[in-house]
Motif scaffolding. Structure first.
Motif, PDB file in Angstrom:
ATOM      1  N   ASN A  36       3.696  78.917  32.496  1.00 57.37           N
ATOM      2  CA  ASN A  36       2.349  78.568  32.075  1.00 57.37           C
ATOM      3  C   ASN A  36       2.382  77.252  31.302  1.00 57.37           C
ATOM      4  O   ASN A  36       3.314  76.990  30.551  1.00 57.37           O
ATOM      5  CB  ASN A  36       1.757  79.668  31.190  1.00 57.37           C
ATOM      6  N   TYR A  52      -2.350  78.969  34.003  1.00 58.02           N
ATOM      7  CA  TYR A  52      -1.367  79.969  34.391  1.00 58.02           C
ATOM      8  C   TYR A  52      -0.598  79.535  35.633  1.00 58.02           C
ATOM      9  O   TYR A  52      -1.148  78.892  36.515  1.00 58.02           O
ATOM     10  CB  TYR A  52      -2.046  81.311  34.674  1.00 58.02           C
ATOM     11  N   ASN A  56      -4.343  84.539  37.123  1.00 58.78           N
ATOM     12  CA  ASN A  56      -4.951  84.331  35.820  1.00 58.78           C
ATOM     13  C   ASN A  56      -5.049  85.671  35.101  1.00 58.78           C
ATOM     14  O   ASN A  56      -5.990  86.428  35.303  1.00 58.78           O
ATOM     15  CB  ASN A  56      -6.342  83.715  35.971  1.00 58.78           C
TER      16      ASN A  56
END
Length: 127
Positions: A36, A52, A56
């Motif tokens: 991330n 991300y 998500n």
């Protein structure tokens, strides 16, 4: 859909517009072990966000980065938090809806046999 998936969907990662906006208005401050990427707004450092690597899901953000995103700590997690202790476990994303989710004994999805009814249940009857 391949390469065009990110142009039209947001749930498989950041869309093209989000990536362009993040690079233009934000500065990358770090990455975590899951891949991330964390950003801070160039003009207003209190505005923080994550892109991300994959789906998500907010549970995929480690606790230290979560504290940074919410403004609990101002420094990056590597600098603002003490090192991890030996007894601490690695964070695990939410597994609900997957095959690895917890299924208690007696659940229809569990492979165990449900215990037989004991007969001590009495239905409620209004008076």
């Amino acid at each position: 859909m391949g390469i065009f998936a990110n142009a039209f969907t947001w749930w498989n990662g950041a869309s093209w517009g989000t990536m362009i906006n993040s690079r233009r208005n934000g500065e990358e401050v770090g990455r975590d072990d899951a891949g991330n990427v964390y950003f801070r707004h160039r003009k207003d450092p209190r505005r923080r966000w994550v892109i991300y690597d994959g789906s998500n899901d907010g549970s995929r953000v480690p606790p230290g980065w979560n504290a940074w995103l919410r403004g609990t700590i101002d420094e990056l997690p590597e600098k603002g938090l003490p090192p991890r202790r030996k007894f601490e476990q690695a964070p695990v994303p939410n597994l609900t809806g997957t095959m690895a989710a917890y299924r208690p004994g007696g659940s229809l999805a569990s492979k165990s046999i449900r215990p037989a009814s004991t007969g001590d249940y009495e239905a409620w009857k209004p008076e």
